[in-house]
Design a protein around this motif. Structure first.
Motif, PDB file in Angstrom:
ATOM      1  N   ILE A   1      41.482  21.588  47.198  1.00 31.53           N
ATOM      2  CA  ILE A   1      40.270  21.068  47.146  1.00 31.53           C
ATOM      3  C   ILE A   1      39.051  22.046  46.899  1.00 31.53           C
ATOM      4  CG2 ILE A   1      38.545  19.888  48.980  1.00 31.53           C
ATOM      5  CD1 ILE A   1      41.056  18.596  50.062  1.00 31.53           C
ATOM      6  N   LYS A   2      39.312  23.225  47.403  1.00 35.29           N
ATOM      7  CA  LYS A   2      38.359  24.322  47.084  1.00 35.29           C
ATOM      8  C   LYS A   2      38.475  24.552  45.537  1.00 35.29           C
ATOM      9  CE  LYS A   2      35.532  27.040  48.893  1.00 35.29           C
ATOM     10  NZ  LYS A   2      34.552  26.786  49.703  1.00 35.29           N
ATOM     11  N   GLY A   3      39.703  24.629  45.039  1.00 32.22           N
ATOM     12  CA  GLY A   3      39.805  24.823  43.601  1.00 32.22           C
ATOM     13  C   GLY A   3      39.146  23.828  43.102  1.00 32.22           C
ATOM     14  N   LEU A   4      39.105  22.720  43.336  1.00 32.70           N
ATOM     15  CA  LEU A   4      38.151  21.717  42.563  1.00 32.70           C
ATOM     16  C   LEU A   4      36.667  21.895  42.753  1.00 32.70           C
ATOM     17  CD1 LEU A   4      39.961  18.184  43.264  1.00 32.70           C
ATOM     18  CD2 LEU A   4      39.948  19.599  41.229  1.00 32.70           C
ATOM     19  N   GLU A   5      36.265  22.483  43.891  1.00 32.62           N
ATOM     20  CA  GLU A   5      34.825  22.626  44.101  1.00 32.62           C
ATOM     21  C   GLU A   5      34.524  23.740  42.851  1.00 32.62           C
ATOM     22  OE1 GLU A   5      33.978  24.013  47.846  1.00 32.62           O
ATOM     23  OE2 GLU A   5      31.891  24.249  47.648  1.00 32.62           O
ATOM     24  N   ILE A   6      35.289  24.728  42.937  1.00 34.29           N
ATOM     25  CA  ILE A   6      35.264  25.904  41.983  1.00 34.29           C
ATOM     26  C   ILE A   6      35.051  25.570  40.611  1.00 34.29           C
ATOM     27  CG2 ILE A   6      36.324  28.214  41.186  1.00 34.29           C
ATOM     28  CD1 ILE A   6      37.040  28.600  43.988  1.00 34.29           C
ATOM     29  N   LEU A   7      35.968  24.671  40.294  1.00 36.07           N
ATOM     30  CA  LEU A   7      36.121  23.986  39.050  1.00 36.07           C
ATOM     31  C   LEU A   7      34.855  23.432  38.644  1.00 36.07           C
ATOM     32  CD1 LEU A   7      38.397  24.182  36.995  1.00 36.07           C
ATOM     33  CD2 LEU A   7      39.231  21.974  37.936  1.00 36.07           C
TER      34      LEU A   7
ATOM     35  N   MET B   1      32.341  23.864  35.120  1.00 37.85           N
ATOM     36  CA  MET B   1      32.225  22.775  34.260  1.00 37.85           C
ATOM     37  C   MET B   1      30.821  22.183  34.362  1.00 37.85           C
ATOM     38  SD  MET B   1      35.123  22.951  33.439  1.00 37.85           S
ATOM     39  CE  MET B   1      35.160  21.635  32.049  1.00 37.85           C
ATOM     40  N   ARG B   2      29.953  22.805  35.222  1.00 34.90           N
ATOM     41  CA  ARG B   2      28.693  22.137  35.455  1.00 34.90           C
ATOM     42  C   ARG B   2      27.667  23.358  34.793  1.00 34.90           C
ATOM     43  NH1 ARG B   2      26.986  23.822  41.264  1.00 34.90           N
ATOM     44  NH2 ARG B   2      26.749  25.523  40.072  1.00 34.90           N
ATOM     45  N   ASP B   3      28.086  24.785  34.919  1.00 32.89           N
ATOM     46  CA  ASP B   3      26.977  25.583  34.500  1.00 32.89           C
ATOM     47  C   ASP B   3      26.972  25.694  33.108  1.00 32.89           C
ATOM     48  OD1 ASP B   3      26.040  25.842  36.859  1.00 32.89           O
ATOM     49  OD2 ASP B   3      27.146  27.987  37.262  1.00 32.89           O
ATOM     50  N   GLY B   4      25.812  26.240  32.318  1.00 33.10           N
ATOM     51  CA  GLY B   4      25.916  26.503  31.024  1.00 33.10           C
ATOM     52  C   GLY B   4      25.825  25.251  30.132  1.00 33.10           C
TER      53      GLY B   4
ATOM     54  N   HIS C   1      38.199  38.971  35.465  1.00 31.75           N
ATOM     55  CA  HIS C   1      37.367  37.623  35.745  1.00 31.75           C
ATOM     56  C   HIS C   1      37.714  36.989  36.855  1.00 31.75           C
ATOM     57  CE1 HIS C   1      36.967  33.207  34.306  1.00 31.75           C
ATOM     58  NE2 HIS C   1      35.900  33.641  34.682  1.00 31.75           N
ATOM     59  N   LYS C   2      38.903  36.812  37.353  1.00 33.93           N
ATOM     60  CA  LYS C   2      38.963  36.047  38.644  1.00 33.93           C
ATOM     61  C   LYS C   2      38.373  36.911  39.872  1.00 33.93           C
ATOM     62  CE  LYS C   2      41.817  32.646  38.510  1.00 33.93           C
ATOM     63  NZ  LYS C   2      41.452  31.717  37.923  1.00 33.93           N
ATOM     64  N   GLN C   3      38.627  38.449  39.719  1.00 33.11           N
ATOM     65  CA  GLN C   3      38.333  39.011  41.114  1.00 33.11           C
ATOM     66  C   GLN C   3      37.046  40.021  40.870  1.00 33.11           C
ATOM     67  OE1 GLN C   3      40.311  38.418  43.687  1.00 33.11           O
ATOM     68  NE2 GLN C   3      41.987  37.598  42.760  1.00 33.11           N
ATOM     69  N   ASP C   4      36.372  39.779  39.819  1.00 37.43           N
ATOM     70  CA  ASP C   4      35.428  40.806  39.474  1.00 37.43           C
ATOM     71  C   ASP C   4      34.166  39.727  38.844  1.00 37.43           C
ATOM     72  OD1 ASP C   4      33.405  42.622  38.588  1.00 37.43           O
ATOM     73  OD2 ASP C   4      34.640  43.873  37.565  1.00 37.43           O
ATOM     74  N   GLY C   5      34.429  39.391  37.684  1.00 36.62           N
ATOM     75  CA  GLY C   5      33.277  38.856  36.980  1.00 36.62           C
ATOM     76  C   GLY C   5      32.809  37.380  37.703  1.00 36.62           C
ATOM     77  N   PHE C   6      33.655  36.765  38.082  1.00 40.14           N
ATOM     78  CA  PHE C   6      33.438  35.676  38.821  1.00 40.14           C
ATOM     79  C   PHE C   6      32.692  35.883  40.359  1.00 40.14           C
ATOM     80  CE2 PHE C   6      33.991  31.476  40.778  1.00 40.14           C
ATOM     81  CZ  PHE C   6      33.963  30.661  39.830  1.00 40.14           C
TER      82      PHE C   6
ATOM     83  N   LYS D   1      29.004  36.172  39.581  1.00 34.59           N
ATOM     84  CA  LYS D   1      28.364  35.122  39.325  1.00 34.59           C
ATOM     85  C   LYS D   1      27.992  34.113  40.353  1.00 34.59           C
ATOM     86  CE  LYS D   1      27.639  31.925  35.666  1.00 34.59           C
ATOM     87  NZ  LYS D   1      28.114  31.243  34.626  1.00 34.59           N
ATOM     88  N   TYR D   2      29.167  33.983  41.317  1.00 34.81           N
ATOM     89  CA  TYR D   2      29.146  32.981  42.177  1.00 34.81           C
ATOM     90  C   TYR D   2      29.461  33.563  43.669  1.00 34.81           C
ATOM     91  CZ  TYR D   2      29.857  29.544  38.183  1.00 34.81           C
ATOM     92  OH  TYR D   2      29.534  28.960  36.979  1.00 34.81           O
ATOM     93  N   GLY D   3      29.496  34.683  43.769  1.00 38.04           N
ATOM     94  CA  GLY D   3      29.567  35.209  45.236  1.00 38.04           C
ATOM     95  C   GLY D   3      30.919  34.987  45.826  1.00 38.04           C
TER      96      GLY D   3
END
Ligand code: SF4
Ligand code: SF4
Ligand code: SF4
Lengths: 270, 342
Positions: free
Chosen positions: B98-104, B108-111, B301-306, B309-311
């Motif tokens: 469920i958390k994964g969907l929230e992150i998705l 999918m919303r940004d940009g 990407h997953k452990q640094d760039g993200f 961007k998203y905290g």
């Protein structure tokens, strides 16, 4: 624009790729309408030859006759496309290149085979320039049709280059390697088959040949760790793509994979 | 919010009733040892004892391979009809998914907002169920062990019953349609729920010795480290880890023309940063030509760039990539190697 002149040829092999083309029943007429089909040995007995734009060639080079024909086709075709794993990687016929050709002839044909000019089995690219490779044993209908359609537009087709595991995951099949401990070559084999075998509970035997950058060393290591013996692993790797240097190099050094299979079985006996 | 009680003997009846709210999907067995979320046609196939499904719920919203538009010389470009746009109920999702969907959703919303994705999301109800962790789980370290949003209903297993948390009006409708199956929560159940919650948290804590604090800094500092090369020697670039990750979103677009050259389709298919051609560009250049640079990129990407961007990391600790990697590469080991604690 004039229709592109096309020829479809078969060297030594099972003719399965020509058959796969004939099996495109629904699209066959569209293909024939879109091109000027000059030669298709399996489908027609009268084949006017001459200059062509695209040659599709299946089968491997196993004899001098194949080599002469291949060079002749190359000399009069603008593009040459290898179709099928034999043409692209050597295929099953190349699995035992380690056996001396004369001995092999004697064993298979006896004295009556002496006239055959047998060569070590090689894919087309070892002898002539290949412009595009469509692997598969046999080729996939979709890849063939997409390729022809792209070529008609003057583009090279975008063929799948990712490994079978990726397709296997997309279809959500149970992993036979991880979950059932089976010897699956999916991680280093080029997809395009929609992971047909794992979908039928059968491991991937690598029939479409390796991906562009196979990590064969890791594949061998992880299979050994799961209890498979080296000989079985290398034999599996050599079944369809024995002449593939990139496999062999990573496993034992420079020699072809079938040679290493030989060494491994030798080591086993000693 | 409203919390009520569902006795386990009523679970099947309740699940069966949910098909009134859309096509019902739930965890079921696949093969010998795997599970998938698929349409629940027979209630007896429901498997709430599953640990994780092969593919995460993202597959319902971003399809692995689909046609997004058709084109023809007569009609130009036309959006493809959405075969996945109907009402659906996903039953039995774990907190991490469920958390994964929230992150998705954030991605999918940004940009560029992906309308098709959100149409599918909006027509899909989510019903969560509490879980039993196994050795590949590390949701605690990834702050995905518990969710307070992102679902319509959440069922927490409390011995002989479930505590059902109602989050949305749709969830309320689902409950109201089956009033007779639910009861008020009594004192005993509250006590049992507290005990269970505590025990679950203890268990997760015992199992998970991973800390990801300062991961972005450490990854930046270790950018040139040989650690990446060592792991990349084992990595097959098979792409499995990215396919099964609930928050990996990369895709590739391709056009396919018909033989008549008059018609064609545009297709969208999952892609992976592990593939050699992923960062290849026209002219033959490749920004990540080396396998180790691709292996490293997933962590970058997953452990640094993200995080920048998203905290937070985009990993939810579901353990899918760990379970499925043929080379047995464990993301937790990679993180520990970077932290220097192995
Ligand atoms: S079954 Fe074979 S092809 Fe499928 S994911 Fe497992 S190793 Fe890869
Ligand atoms: S699943 Fe493992 S081997 Fe495959 S790409 Fe991911 S890390 Fe590499
Ligand atoms: S990185 Fe691995 S553990 Fe984390 S969310 Fe993705 S699949 Fe799950």
């Amino acid at each position: 624009m004039a229709k592109p002149r096309i020829g479809i040829y078969g060297l030594t092999g099972c003719a399965g790729d020509q058959l796969a083309i004939l099996n495109c029943e629904d699209e066959l007429l569209d293909i024939v309408n879109a091109v000027d089909l000059r030669s298709f040995s399996m489908a027609s007995s009268s084949n006017p030859e001459g200059e062509i734009d695209v040659a599709f060639v299946e089968g491997a080079v196993c004899q001098q006759r194949d080599l002469d024909e291949l060079k002749e086709i190359r000399s009069r075709s603008k593009l040459l496309i290898a179709i099928g794993t034999c043409a692209v990687w050597g295929g099953v016929a190349a699995a035992r290149n380690d056996i001396d050709r004369e001995k092999l002839k004697e064993k298979v044909y006896g004295p009556s085979g002496s006239f055959l000019e047998s060569l070590p089995v090689k894919p087309l690219g070892e002898h002539v320039k290949v412009d595009l490779a469509i692997s598969g044993c046999p080729i996939e209908k979709e890849e063939l049709i997409n390729s022809v359609a792209s070529l008609l537009r003057g583009d090279l087709p975008l063929l799948v280059s990712f490994p079978v595991c990726t397709s296997c995951k997309m279809h959500e099949y149970e992993c036979l390697l991880v979950k059932r401990g089976q010897l699956c070559l999916g991680p280093i084999t080029r997809a395009g088959c929609e992971a047909r075998c794992p979908g039928l509970n059968r491991v991937c035997r690598g029939c479409r040949g390796p991906v562009d950058e196979p990590n064969a060393a890791s594949e061998v290591a992880l299979l050994k760790e799961r209890g498979f013996d080296r000989r079985d692993i290398i034999n599996a790797l050599a079944t369809f793509a024995a002449p593939a240097e990139k496999l062999a190099e990573q496993i034992v050094g420079k020699e072809p994979a079938c040679q290493s299979a030989q060494d491994a079985s030798q080591a086993e006996k000693e | 919010m409203r919390i009520i009680k569902l006795k386990k003997e009523h679970l099947r009846d309740f699940v069966g009733s949910l098909s009134a709210f859309g096509k019902l999907y739930a965890p079921q067995a696949r093969g010998e040892k795997s599970f998938v979320l698929k349409e629940l046609k027979d209630l007896s196939n429901l498997r709430l004892d599953y640990r994780r499904t092969i593919l995460p719920p993202k597959k319902f919203f971003n399809r692995p391979d689909e046609t997004i538009l058709n084109f023809s010389s007569d009609n130009g470009y036309q959006a493809a009809a959405d075969a996945n746009g109907g009402r659906r109920v996903l039953f039995g999702l774990h907190a991490c998914d469920i958390k994964g969907l929230e992150i998705l959703d954030w991605v999918m919303r940004d940009g560029y907002r992906d309308e098709k994705y959100f149409q599918r999301r909006e027509r899909t109800a989510v019903i969560g169920v509490s879980c039993e962790p196994d050795e590949s789980c590390f949701c605690l370290a990834m702050q995905a062990d518990n969710v307070e949003t992102g679902y319509d209903l959440f069922l927490s297993d409390v011995n002989s019953c479930y505590l059902v948390t109602v989050r949305t009006s749709l969830g309320d409708d689902m409950v109201n349609a089956n009033q007779e199956l639910f009861q008020e929560v009594g004192k005993d159940t509250i006590e049992a729920f507290k005990k269970k919650t505590h025990a679950h948290a203890r268990k997760l804590d015992d199992m998970c010795d991973l800390s990801v604090s300062q991961m972005p800094e450490l990854i930046e500092l270790e950018y040139m480290s040989d650690i990446w090369k060592d792991y990349a020697k084992r990595c097959l670039s098979c792409g499995s880890c990215t396919m099964v990750c609930p928050t990996c979103t990369c895709y590739d677009i391709r056009d396919e023309v018909e033989l008549d050259q008059q018609r064609g389709t545009r297709k969208k298919r999952w892609d992976s940063c592990f593939f050699p051609d992923y960062a290849a560009v026209a002219g033959g250049e490749n920004f990540r030509a080396e396998a180790y640079s691709r292996f490293r990129y997933r962590y970058l990407h997953k452990q640094d760039g993200f995080v920048a961007k998203y905290g937070r990391s985009s990993c939810v600790g579901c353990g899918r990539c760990i379970e499925i990697c043929p080379a047995k590469i464990d993301l937790r080991d990679v993180i520990k190697s970077i932290e220097g604690v192995t």
